[in-house]
Design a protein around this motif. Sequence first.
Motif, short mmCIF file in Angstrom:
data_model
loop_
_atom_site.label_atom_id
_atom_site.label_comp_id
_atom_site.label_asym_id
_atom_site.label_seq_id
_atom_site.Cartn_x
_atom_site.Cartn_y
_atom_site.Cartn_z
N GLY A 44 0.83 -1.21 0.00
CA GLY A 44 0.00 0.00 0.00
C GLY A 44 0.85 1.25 0.00
N LEU A 45 1.96 1.21 0.74
CA LEU A 45 2.89 2.34 0.76
C LEU A 45 3.53 2.55 -0.60
CD1 LEU A 45 4.50 4.50 2.27
CD2 LEU A 45 6.14 2.71 2.90
N ARG A 205 16.72 -2.33 4.43
CA ARG A 205 15.93 -3.55 4.64
C ARG A 205 15.91 -4.40 3.37
NH1 ARG A 205 12.42 -4.02 8.95
NH2 ARG A 205 12.34 -6.18 8.18
N PRO A 206 17.02 -5.04 3.03
CA PRO A 206 17.03 -5.88 1.83
C PRO A 206 16.06 -7.04 1.91
CG PRO A 206 19.01 -6.24 3.16
CD PRO A 206 18.33 -5.05 3.72
N ASP A 207 15.70 -7.45 3.12
CA ASP A 207 14.77 -8.58 3.27
C ASP A 207 13.36 -8.23 2.81
OD1 ASP A 207 15.03 -6.89 5.75
OD2 ASP A 207 13.23 -8.04 6.31
N LEU A 208 13.06 -6.93 2.66
CA LEU A 208 11.73 -6.52 2.24
C LEU A 208 11.64 -6.24 0.74
CD1 LEU A 208 10.73 -4.12 5.18
CD2 LEU A 208 10.08 -6.52 4.83
N VAL A 209 12.74 -6.33 0.04
CA VAL A 209 12.76 -6.08 -1.40
C VAL A 209 12.56 -7.41 -2.12
CG1 VAL A 209 14.09 -5.21 -3.37
CG2 VAL A 209 14.23 -4.07 -1.14
N HIS A 210 11.45 -7.56 -2.81
CA HIS A 210 11.14 -8.83 -3.47
C HIS A 210 12.25 -9.25 -4.42
CE1 HIS A 210 9.24 -11.54 -6.41
NE2 HIS A 210 8.46 -11.90 -5.43
N GLY A 211 12.76 -8.32 -5.19
CA GLY A 211 13.78 -8.64 -6.17
C GLY A 211 15.14 -8.94 -5.57
N ALA A 212 15.31 -8.70 -4.27
CA ALA A 212 16.60 -8.94 -3.62
C ALA A 212 16.53 -10.05 -2.60
CB ALA A 212 17.09 -7.66 -2.95
N ALA A 242 11.04 -10.97 12.97
CA ALA A 242 11.16 -10.26 14.24
C ALA A 242 11.50 -8.80 14.05
CB ALA A 242 12.23 -10.93 15.11
N ARG A 243 11.81 -8.40 12.86
CA ARG A 243 12.20 -7.02 12.60
C ARG A 243 10.99 -6.21 12.18
NH1 ARG A 243 17.16 -6.88 8.63
NH2 ARG A 243 17.22 -4.74 9.41
N SER A 244 10.74 -5.13 12.86
CA SER A 244 9.57 -4.32 12.59
C SER A 244 9.72 -3.57 11.26
CB SER A 244 9.35 -3.32 13.73
OG SER A 244 8.32 -2.41 13.41
N TRP A 249 8.00 2.02 7.04
CA TRP A 249 6.67 2.45 6.60
C TRP A 249 6.45 3.92 6.91
CZ3 TRP A 249 1.96 4.48 7.84
CH2 TRP A 249 0.89 4.17 7.00
N ILE A 250 6.81 4.33 8.11
CA ILE A 250 6.60 5.73 8.50
C ILE A 250 7.46 6.66 7.67
CG2 ILE A 250 6.93 7.39 10.37
CD1 ILE A 250 6.13 5.18 12.33
N SER A 251 8.74 6.31 7.50
CA SER A 251 9.63 7.17 6.72
C SER A 251 9.19 7.24 5.26
CB SER A 251 11.07 6.68 6.82
OG SER A 251 11.20 5.36 6.31
N GLY A 252 8.71 6.12 4.72
CA GLY A 252 8.23 6.12 3.34
C GLY A 252 6.99 6.97 3.18
N LEU A 253 6.06 6.88 4.13
CA LEU A 253 4.84 7.68 4.05
C LEU A 253 5.14 9.16 4.18
CD1 LEU A 253 1.77 7.79 3.83
CD2 LEU A 253 1.65 7.51 6.32
#
Length: 353
Positions: A44-45, A205-212, A242-244, A249-253
């Motif tokens: 959504g972000l 946060r490389p763990d949140l990048v689908h392509g990475a 475990a990583r929030s 999300w806040i910085s992106g918004l």
Amino acid sequence: MHVPDGFINAPVSVAAGAVAATAVAVSLRGARRELDERTAPLAGLVAAFIFAVQMLNFPVAAGTSGHLLGGALAAILVGPYTGVLCVSVVLLMQGILFADGGLTALGVNISTMAVVTVVVAYAVFRGLLKVLPAGRRSVTVAAFAGALLSVPGAAVMFTLFYALGGTTDVAIGKVFTAMVGVHVLIGIGEAVITAATVGAVIAVRPDLVHGARGLAAPLKLRVDGRLVDAPAAAAAPAPAAARSTRPLWISGLVTALVLAGFVSYYASSSPDGLEKVAADQGIDAKAREHAAAGSPLADYSVKDVSDARLSGGLAGIIGVGVTVVVGTGIFWSVRRRRAEDLTATATAAPSAH
């Protein structure tokens, strides 16, 4: 590249709508495999961020500007199926609330700006990752190339729609040359924005990048002034679950709100690539006024607010807010449907005797 009403005739617009609806339906199913409890709100972000950056037209040539399409960015950050949905949400919000992109041309716009950009960009991205050395830099380079080629790819798709159902008599060769020529330049801007954004997210946060996914750079420690690989125990990262995701999300918004609410005032006022080509070639001769032209937010300004800076800024902030709410709601629903499917499958599985 928002196509207005009247550029493409009704039969081809209906056919494009069917193509777009099919692509969205397929993407809804595919997104179930891409989204989880961490990535659903981030999708959504991403949609809200694309909305914000699309307000930042940048000059590309004399009297012409361009803006982010976003398909490459969305596909790499949250996955190709979810990426199609992200851009489609943006286009829907723009068409309904801001009179940007014709409502009868919504199928054309989704097919061109969401489906084609995602397919081209992600295919190039994945192809390059297979031949480039594993690492964050390769992900950024592949993102740059995929984004660069996705924009002229979208221009080719528009030309095809125009060839099939254009409402004015303009030689297809002229349309193709003009559209691809200017959108190659716009693609450079798309590539820079995409690579910079992907690189910034990978850095934190490389763990949140689908392509990475699967990308893990070794932890470095400074010993006697030199960087050395950390021991395996020290290098082991915290479990991803475990990583929030809240800080990102806040910085992106906040970034999206600042871009749409303040920086957008300084965007180029020149017509974008399609508008310029349409005016120069006469494609816009039969363009129709948008059905939502009287909307309180039409043309990215708040009705009855006389100050241009305030009016545009408020419209941008409202757009980001509505897009993030609608997008997050859709992606959470898709995620919930996946959980229900998994539960039903587990319940239906025969027990061992």
